[in-house]
Design an enzyme around this catalytic site. Structure first.
Site, PDB file in Angstrom:
ATOM      1  N   GLU A 168       4.752  -6.194   1.575  1.00  0.00           N
ATOM      2  CA  GLU A 168       4.459  -6.709   0.445  1.00  0.00           C
ATOM      3  C   GLU A 168       3.838  -5.898  -0.642  1.00  0.00           C
ATOM      4  OE1 GLU A 168       1.988 -10.170   1.451  1.00  0.00           O
ATOM      5  OE2 GLU A 168       0.240  -8.951   2.020  1.00  0.00           O
ATOM      6  N   TYR A 170      -1.553  -2.144 -11.928  1.00  0.00           N
ATOM      7  CA  TYR A 170      -2.912  -2.164 -11.940  1.00  0.00           C
ATOM      8  C   TYR A 170      -3.277  -1.313 -13.287  1.00  0.00           C
ATOM      9  CZ  TYR A 170      -2.461  -3.332  -7.201  1.00  0.00           C
ATOM     10  OH  TYR A 170      -1.815  -3.837  -5.939  1.00  0.00           O
ATOM     11  N   CYS A 180     -17.274   3.957 -26.730  1.00  0.00           N
ATOM     12  CA  CYS A 180     -18.221   4.551 -26.891  1.00  0.00           C
ATOM     13  C   CYS A 180     -18.952   4.954 -25.742  1.00  0.00           C
ATOM     14  CB  CYS A 180     -19.331   3.994 -27.720  1.00  0.00           C
ATOM     15  SG  CYS A 180     -18.723   3.382 -29.492  1.00  0.00           S
ATOM     16  N   GLY A 232       2.973  -3.642  -4.077  1.00  0.00           N
ATOM     17  CA  GLY A 232       2.762  -3.962  -5.463  1.00  0.00           C
ATOM     18  C   GLY A 232       3.027  -2.735  -6.137  1.00  0.00           C
ATOM     19  N   ARG A 233       2.085  -2.007  -6.150  1.00  0.00           N
ATOM     20  CA  ARG A 233       1.961  -0.739  -6.853  1.00  0.00           C
ATOM     21  C   ARG A 233       3.433  -0.166  -6.925  1.00  0.00           C
ATOM     22  NH1 ARG A 233      -2.666   2.103  -8.375  1.00  0.00           N
ATOM     23  NH2 ARG A 233      -3.719   1.064  -6.932  1.00  0.00           N
ATOM     24  N   GLY A 253       0.731  -1.239  -0.098  1.00  0.00           N
ATOM     25  CA  GLY A 253      -0.264   0.048  -0.028  1.00  0.00           C
ATOM     26  C   GLY A 253       1.037   1.406   0.071  1.00  0.00           C
TER      27      GLY A 253
HETATM   28  C1  LIG Z   1      -3.015  -5.573  -3.036  1.00  0.00           C
HETATM   29  C2  LIG Z   1      -2.132  -6.409  -1.811  1.00  0.00           C
HETATM   30  C3  LIG Z   1      -1.028  -5.711  -1.783  1.00  0.00           C
HETATM   31  C4  LIG Z   1      -0.171  -4.672  -2.712  1.00  0.00           C
HETATM   32  O1  LIG Z   1      -1.060  -3.762  -2.468  1.00  0.00           O
HETATM   33  P1  LIG Z   1      -0.095  -2.255  -3.178  1.00  0.00           P
HETATM   34  O2  LIG Z   1      -1.130  -1.275  -3.012  1.00  0.00           O
HETATM   35  O3  LIG Z   1      -0.190  -2.663  -4.666  1.00  0.00           O
HETATM   36  O4  LIG Z   1       1.129  -1.981  -2.556  1.00  0.00           O
HETATM   37  C5  LIG Z   1      -0.251  -6.313  -0.436  1.00  0.00           C
HETATM   38  N1  LIG Z   1      -1.087  -7.148   0.079  1.00  0.00           N
HETATM   39  C6  LIG Z   1      -2.303  -7.659  -0.044  1.00  0.00           C
HETATM   40  C7  LIG Z   1      -2.842  -8.509   1.064  1.00  0.00           C
HETATM   41  C8  LIG Z   1      -2.978  -7.040  -0.885  1.00  0.00           C
HETATM   42  O5  LIG Z   1      -4.145  -7.357  -1.250  1.00  0.00           O
END
Ligand SMILES: *Cc1c(COP(=O)(O)O)cnc(C)c1O
Length: 420
Positions: free
Chosen positions: A273, A380, A351, A275-276, A237
């Site tokens: 953990e 994403y 459209c 991602g983004r 996050g």
């Molecule tokens: C989506 C998710 C993440 C990654 O979130 P980001 O906002 O992309 O960093 C990590 N842990 C869990 C459990 C998630 O669902």
């Protein structure tokens, strides 16, 4: 506006119109960024990549040297990631795991399960007993803990601290701890606690959240005599600011704060953990302006492709940052439509009025045939989009990689692929 690297720019300008739109991933930039993130994190903080942000095999592989493992959140991701980065540690999370998915994960030797409910715990225990009678499966119950509202910035997305389908309610914590420590489930080992409470947080907010999760987890373990928590996973996050693409999450401050936090708990390993914030910056969605037109006092440019390829601005309600790459050559006998105003709204070919990529982009003189590279399209983006809506062709995919280009040479050296 935000500027692509020369490699990305050259690639975007060299592609024939018919090969646009295209996702262009700068793997060299990804490696550099991941190395910076890794270097900012102290010992006893493990970095897992949340594959759902972008599971392209080339991305997963490029991150390999910098991460301790990958977090997967479905049977599909499990299968895919296990093939893309064989032998790497996997943590299996996510709500609504099916018995088949859990069995597949046990067979693959997944290292950790993030358990989302007491029912899932019962199911996992039974499936673990059948699949691997002689061994124990590491479990981290995921809890939906309260988040101090003051620590959440506007625009952040809360998964915890309010009613959601994610994780266990804190009121269930003591009974789950008992189940995992009183011998009920000899095939499960309580490894630690997991929480992923919000996304879009800056470093200071993330640190406040991490500290509250760790304190809560340690307090819980203390209430259950003799329970040793080896790990606390404080989730992902970390924010990506689409309105300020040059600014990045402050990994240095975050790493320093985590170092201070782990120093208070000498036996604990922390895990994050994201991602983004790992992959967003390496991806570009590049396309061509098809038409420029006026409508009720505003100017619109329609580009090839749209939000069915890059849904991010539609789902997040933002303007995707972009750069216009002017094209001088014009292959057609008819004149180019051109912008007469300063500000142009960039839309796709769908459209629906929702197909807006960026509003009021400063692009004086923008013409049909010019190219636009949208930034922060590495997370994403493609994989959350509704590709089949309106049956437009799929984009191309390009993975730019200095390392490969030099060593492999020749065709395909840059990981060209249109297989998606
Ligand atoms: C989506 C998710 C993440 C990654 O979130 P980001 O906002 O992309 O960093 C990590 N842990 C869990 C459990 C998630 O669902």
């Amino acid at each position: 506006m935000t500027n692509p690297t020369t490699d990305v720019r050259d690639r975007v300008l060299s592609l024939p119109s018919g090969e646009l739109p295209a996702y262009v991933y700068d793997l060299a930039a990804l490696r550099e960024h991941a190395a910076t993130v890794r270097a900012a994190l102290p010992e006893r903080v493990e970095l897992y990549y949340a594959a759902k942000a972008n599971p392209e095999p080339e991305i997963l592989a490029a991150l390999g040297p910098y991460v301790d493992g990958y977090e997967v959140a479905s049977g599909g991701e499990l299968d895919h990631v296990a093939k893309a980065v064989p032998g790497r540690s996997l943590a299996f999370g996510g709500p609504g795991k099916t018995p088949d998915e859990i069995t597949a994960a046990l067979e693959l030797g997944v290292e950790r399960f993030h358990v989302e409910s007491e029912y899932e715990l019962h199911m996992l225990a039974e499936l673990a007993r059948r699949a691997a009678p002689g061994s124990r499966v590491a479990v981290l119950p995921r809890f939906n803990l309260p988040v101090a509202s003051g620590s959440l910035a506007a625009g952040s997305l809360a998964m915890g601290g309010r009613p959601t389908p994610f994780g266990l309610d804190p009121s269930e914590a003591d009974s789950v701890m008992r189940l995992l420590t009183d011998g009920t489930y000899p095939h499960l080992e309580l490894r630690g606690i997991h929480a992923h409470l919000a996304s879009g947080l800056r470093a200071a907010e993330q640190l406040a959240v991490a500290e509250s999760i760790v304190k809560w987890a340690v307090g819980l373990a203390e209430r259950h005599d003799g329970v040793r928590l080896a790990e606390v996973n404080v989730g992902g996050g970390m924010t990506v600011d689409y309105a300020a693409p040059e600014e990045r999450f402050d990994w240095v401050t975050y790493g320093e704060g985590l170092a201070e936090l782990v120093s208070r708990y000498p036996d604990l390993t922390l895990r994050i953990e994201p991602g983004r914030a790992l992959t967003a910056y390496c991806g570009w969605y590049a396309t061509e302006v098809l038409d420029v037109k006026q409508s009720h006092g505003e100017e619109f440019a329609v580009v090839r492709g749209g939000t069915h390829h890059m849904r991010t601005p539609a789902t997040k309600g933002h303007d995707q940052p972009c750069t216009v790459l002017a094209v001088q050559d014009w292959a057609h006998p008819w004149p180019r439509s051109a912008a007469r105003r300063e500000l142009v709204t960039l839309t796709g070919q769908l459209c629906t009025p929702k197909d807006v990529l960026a509003r009021n982009v400063r692009a004086p003189g923008l013409r049909a045939g010019d190219r636009v590279a949208f930034a922060l399209a590495g997370a994403y983006a493609w994989n959350i989009s509704h590709h089949d809506f309106l049956m437009h062709p799929r984009p191309g995919f390009h993975f730019l990689d200095d390392v490969d280009t030099e060593s492999a040479g020749g065709e395909g050296a840059q990981g060209e692929g249109f297989a998606h």
